[in-house]
Scaffold this active site. Structure first.
Site, PDB file in Angstrom:
ATOM      1  N   GLY A 171       0.828  -1.198   0.000  1.00 61.07           N
ATOM      2  CA  GLY A 171       0.000   0.000   0.000  1.00 61.07           C
ATOM      3  C   GLY A 171       0.857   1.240   0.000  1.00 61.07           C
ATOM      4  O   GLY A 171       1.087   1.874  -1.023  1.00 61.07           O
TER       5      GLY A 171
ATOM      6  N   CYS B 250      -8.261  25.325  14.807  1.00 62.04           N
ATOM      7  CA  CYS B 250      -8.154  25.949  16.129  1.00 62.04           C
ATOM      8  C   CYS B 250      -7.713  24.914  17.159  1.00 62.04           C
ATOM      9  O   CYS B 250      -8.422  24.621  18.128  1.00 62.04           O
ATOM     10  CB  CYS B 250      -9.481  26.567  16.524  1.00 62.04           C
ATOM     11  SG  CYS B 250     -10.002  27.907  15.434  1.00 62.04           S
TER      12      CYS B 250
END
Length: 407
Positions: free
Chosen positions: A272, A349
């Site tokens: 992968g 944030c």
């Protein structure tokens, strides 16, 4: 670290910039095809090359790989549907917690085989086979005692949720008469993630082969002709100049050919990260450069909600600064730093939104691009896209070589 095709594409990306800052994934499909073709051609005949879809399920990636690989490794019904809708190549399914709807793909003949992760898996699949009257092809996933030292994540040899512990395997094989609707096609030994040591990987495969040969002889398993060694071959994010030595690995597999052939065992590699990781780039525009408590920070349009890997691994992601001469926010001042260490953060944030940790830059300006390479695997799809509801990045696919790209 940036391919020539991507380098040639970045000016086009800038020329098409409008009001919104640049934030994009770029996949170099040409580079990917050349890479996978080389992998396939370097492997011996007893070895099959499968793609682990979990690394990147992008359909353009899957289409690019199809002509070079032998099959697909899937881990969810969503991945299964995506592959079944596109190809008739063999599909292996493996997941630690399987839903009934996923098991049915095996009984309907859609799969090459399915991994057994536990004794409950054996009971459930045997019951399903009894309903259809057909033996179901399965691989027993072994949580072996072998540990690959340089892998970043160990899936066997330590307590994990994966597979059946090696000490329990002989008992299960003694009890196979209790599961008449299971056909044991072999064993799955996927044991690690992001291993960088080719020799260690070869020794791991040799140890797996030794176990299979032993079990076949002791428990009379004529159909157990598959050794699925999984994936786990890594890319070196910390030092890209020292990659996994594929040539040494392929040569080692070539030297094992006589042994595998003599034992009648087929080796499956499910790659992968190593297959697609290096074809992907995440490109983000620097929005601001500032200083806080004696340290420098650059803020980009984007962040770990697009590329979560550096935050998950607490690392600085490989990157290149692409300087941009034009300043889109004239006549406002353009902040910059020279010959400093800078932490690159995103627009979220949270203080965890960090992609580069105190990396040295000769010069970095607001409006420059940061190109994060090695972003083709476990990048976009493992990220928390919708946190704070920021817009998603654009996606670009470069199908041809530098001289042929239609800009």
């Amino acid at each position: 670290m940036i391919s020539k095709t991507v380098s040639a594409y970045l000016p086009l990306l800038l020329s098409n910039r409008k009001e919104d800052p640049i934030c994009a994934y770029i996949y170099d499909i040409y580079k990917l095809k050349k890479h996978v073709q080389h992998l396939r051609e370097s492997l011996p005949s007893y070895c099959s090359l499968f793609y682990a879809v979990k690394a990147n399920p992008d359909m353009k990636i899957i289409q690019a790989l199809e002509g070079y690989i032998d099959g697909f490794d899937t881990a969810s019904e969503g991945e299964l549907v995506k592959i079944l809708d596109h190809t008739d190549k063999p599909i292996i399914f493996g997941a630690p917690a399987k839903k009934d709807s996923e098991l049915e793909y095996l009984s309907k003949g859609n799969l090459h085989c399915m991994n057994i992760e536990s004794e409950r898996d054996m009971h459930r699949l045997n019951r399903l086979g009894s309903v259809t009257g057909e033996k179901l092809p399965v691989l027993i996933r072994v949580n072996s005692t072998y540990q690959v030292a340089r892998s970043s994540h160990k899936m066997t040899g330590v307590p994990t949720q994966f597979g059946i512990e090696e000490e329990r395997i002989p008992t299960l094989l003694n009890e196979l008469s209790d599961y008449p609707y299971l056909e044991i096609k072999g064993f799955h030994f996927h044991a690690m993630s992001n291993n960088l040591d080719a020799r260690d990987h070869l020794e791991f495969i040799q140890s797996c082969l030794k176990k299979i040969v032993e079990w076949k002889a002791v428990f009379s398993l004529p159909s157990a002709t598959t050794l699925n060694a999984g994936g786990g071959i890594g890319i070196n994010y910390q030092n890209p100049e020292e990659p996994f030595d594929w040539e040494a690995f392929a040569n080692g597999l070539q030297q094992m050919e006589a042994l595998f052939t003599h034992e009648g065992i087929q080796l499956i590699l499910e790659l992968g990260r190593y297959m697609v990781g290096d074809c992907g780039y995440y490109v983000a525009e620097v929005m601001d450069v500032k200083r806080n408590h004696g340290e420098h920070f650059a803020l980009i349009r984007g962040g770990t909600h697009h590329l979560r890997l550096p935050a998950a691994w607490k690392m600085s992601h490989p990157h290149t600064i692409y300087p941009v001469d034009i300043w889109f926010d004239e006549p406002l001042p353009r902040p910059e730093i020279r010959e400093e260490h800078v932490t690159v953060s995103g627009e979220l944030c949270t203080p965890n939104d960090v992609l580069i940790r105190k990396g040295y830059v000769e010069r970095l300006k607001a409006g420059d691009l940061i190109v994060f390479s090695m972003a083709g695997a476990y990048g976009w799809t493992i990220s928390h896209h919708d946190f704070l509801s920021h817009p998603h990045p654009e996606f670009h696919y470069l199908e041809e070589h530098l001289d042929k790209v239609d800009f």
